[in-house]
Design an enzyme around this catalytic site. Structure first.
Site, PDB file in Angstrom:
ATOM      1  CE  LYS A  10      40.808  48.693  76.973  1.00 26.11           C
ATOM      2  NZ  LYS A  10      41.522  49.526  77.901  1.00 26.11           N
ATOM      3  CG  ASP A 137      36.831  49.891  77.925  1.00 27.54           C
ATOM      4  OD1 ASP A 137      36.698  51.090  77.619  1.00 27.54           O
ATOM      5  OD2 ASP A 137      37.730  49.464  78.684  1.00 27.54           O
TER       6      ASP A 137
HETATM    7  P1  ATP Z   1      39.178  47.445  81.397  1.00 29.06           P
HETATM    8  O1  ATP Z   1      40.412  47.430  80.576  1.00 29.06           O
HETATM    9  O2  ATP Z   1      37.911  47.435  80.577  1.00 29.06           O
HETATM   10  O3  ATP Z   1      39.174  48.484  82.474  1.00 29.06           O
HETATM   11  P2  ATP Z   1      40.246  45.165  82.747  1.00 29.06           P
HETATM   12  O4  ATP Z   1      40.843  44.436  81.600  1.00 29.06           O
HETATM   13  O5  ATP Z   1      41.142  45.978  83.626  1.00 29.06           O
HETATM   14  O6  ATP Z   1      39.077  46.064  82.209  1.00 29.06           O
HETATM   15  P3  ATP Z   1      38.682  42.863  83.350  1.00 29.06           P
HETATM   16  O7  ATP Z   1      39.551  41.711  83.013  1.00 29.06           O
HETATM   17  O8  ATP Z   1      37.621  43.225  82.389  1.00 29.06           O
HETATM   18  O9  ATP Z   1      39.539  44.149  83.698  1.00 29.06           O
HETATM   19  O10 ATP Z   1      38.047  42.511  84.767  1.00 29.06           O
HETATM   20  C1  ATP Z   1      37.791  43.418  85.789  1.00 29.06           C
HETATM   21  C2  ATP Z   1      36.970  42.703  86.875  1.00 29.06           C
HETATM   22  O11 ATP Z   1      35.685  42.396  86.340  1.00 29.06           O
HETATM   23  C3  ATP Z   1      37.551  41.366  87.297  1.00 29.06           C
HETATM   24  O12 ATP Z   1      38.385  41.506  88.403  1.00 29.06           O
HETATM   25  C4  ATP Z   1      36.326  40.505  87.595  1.00 29.06           C
HETATM   26  O13 ATP Z   1      36.012  40.535  88.962  1.00 29.06           O
HETATM   27  C5  ATP Z   1      35.179  41.160  86.847  1.00 29.06           C
HETATM   28  N1  ATP Z   1      34.637  40.383  85.690  1.00 29.06           N
HETATM   29  C6  ATP Z   1      33.359  40.260  85.358  1.00 29.06           C
HETATM   30  N2  ATP Z   1      33.203  39.522  84.246  1.00 29.06           N
HETATM   31  C7  ATP Z   1      34.414  39.159  83.844  1.00 29.06           C
HETATM   32  C8  ATP Z   1      34.898  38.394  82.756  1.00 29.06           C
HETATM   33  N3  ATP Z   1      34.073  37.816  81.858  1.00 29.06           N
HETATM   34  N4  ATP Z   1      36.207  38.259  82.634  1.00 29.06           N
HETATM   35  C9  ATP Z   1      37.048  38.836  83.525  1.00 29.06           C
HETATM   36  N5  ATP Z   1      36.646  39.535  84.583  1.00 29.06           N
HETATM   37  C10 ATP Z   1      35.339  39.720  84.751  1.00 29.06           C
END
Ligand code: ATP
Length: 297
Positions: A10, A137
């Site tokens: 997203k 989210d």
């Molecule tokens: P958001 O946009 O919802 O704030 P994001 O995209 O910044 O999230 P994610 O890729 O969801 O961040 O990952 C954040 C942290 O969550 C990662 O650094 C990791 O340690 C942990 N994590 C737990 N499950 C997962 C997963 N399935 N994929 C990626 N990271 C995960």
């Protein structure tokens, strides 16, 4: 037998953030748009819960029960009196810790894959309840399209989108932790009266019309100053995308991925090339929107 579910990333075209609440969370007016970058989650019966992951960022994904996909399987199994004995394989194309809700996507994907594999046939509302327990989210990753999220972002109203918007996403070297970005937001807004977050009607109209120029004029992200404060080099990436002709340039969610809205698919290709050539990002990806939510393949 296995079940594979495809789930989109997203971008927040508006992220209006209110002041910190007594519980530490922030009220949001969060306009989500699902974009055509996808993870795929495959659920296969197994003797015990096991997570594997492939893809360029796979090394940064936890493979234990803290993985959001594992937590989704555990939550669904617990509600139905089952053991979460499943192998979840994540084919990861969404940047990790990039502000594109990759972990949330995997949670929604795992939930739908397990529900299908186990025949638990949870009602849509039950799936949405579990999603909301897993993270703000996650409900949007299940539904996709476009939606306005209020509360912590988890109360969703579907939005009309009247056309295709073409985006480029510049993936940064490194990640930003979402709690750290909110912490910086709180620090920067100390002593300042933060207004109630409200969705912009002009922005909702631009989405409904499918008008990229009008959308570009109204996109906003209240977390951007905090993300730039923690990751100052993102300013160079934003400037490079603007110079290459992007209609709008903004930090995606809590960053550090940056998002560039372009006129059409051709312009998106050109902006992606220019961003790569600028050396201000690790990679640049083109993606259309809106994209459908979690889908069983
Ligand atoms: P958001 O946009 O919802 O704030 P994001 O995209 O910044 O999230 P994610 O890729 O969801 O961040 O990952 C954040 C942290 O969550 C990662 O650094 C990791 O340690 C942990 N994590 C737990 N499950 C997962 C997963 N399935 N994929 C990626 N990271 C995960």
């Amino acid at each position: 037998m296995s079940v594979t579910v495809r789930v989109p990333a997203k971008v927040n075209v508006q992220l209006a953030v209110g002041g910190a609440r007594p519980d530490g969370f922030h009220d949001l007016a969060n306009v989500f748009l699902a974009v055509g970058l996808y993870d795929e989650v495959t659920a296969t019966p197994a003797d015990e819960l096991r997570i594997t992951c492939e893809g360029p960022d796979a090394g940064q994904v936890p493979l234990d029960r803290t993985n959001l996909a594992a937590r989704a399987a555990i939550a669904l199994a617990a509600r139905h009196g089952l053991a979460p004995d499943v192998h979840l394989h994540i084919a990861k194309d969404i940047p990790v810790a990039g502000g594109m809700a990759g972990g949330s996507a995997d949670a929604a994907g795992a939930l739908l894959a397990c529900d299908t594999l186990w025949g638990t046939n949870a009602a849509r509302d039950e799936l949405l309840d579990i999603c909301a327990e897993l993270g703000s989210d996650v409900p949007f990753s299940l539904v996709g399209g476009a939606a306005l999220g209020t509360g912590r972002g988890e109360r969703l109203r579907a939005l009309e989108v009247g056309g295709t918007f073409h985006w480029v996403f510049a993936v940064a070297d490194g990640g930003l932790s979402t709690p750290a970005v909110y912490g910086e937001f709180d620090r920067l807004s100390e002593g300042v009266r933060v207004p109630e977050p409200v969705a912009s009607q002009e922005l909702l109209d631009a989405l409904a019309k499918g008008d990229a120029a009008a959308l570009a004029a109204t996109v906003s992200n209240d977390l951007q100053p905090a993300a730039l404060s923690l990751f100052p080099s993102l300013t160079d990436t934003l400037d490079a995308g603007r110079a290459a002709g992007a209609l709008a340039a903004l930090v995606s969610g809590s960053g550090p991925t940056t998002a560039f809205l372009t006129r059409d698919a051709e312009a998106a290709g050109a902006v992606a090339q220019a961003l790569l050539a600028s050396g201000t990002c690790r990679t640049a990806r083109v993606a259309p929107s809106p994209a459908p939510g979690a889908t069983v393949l």
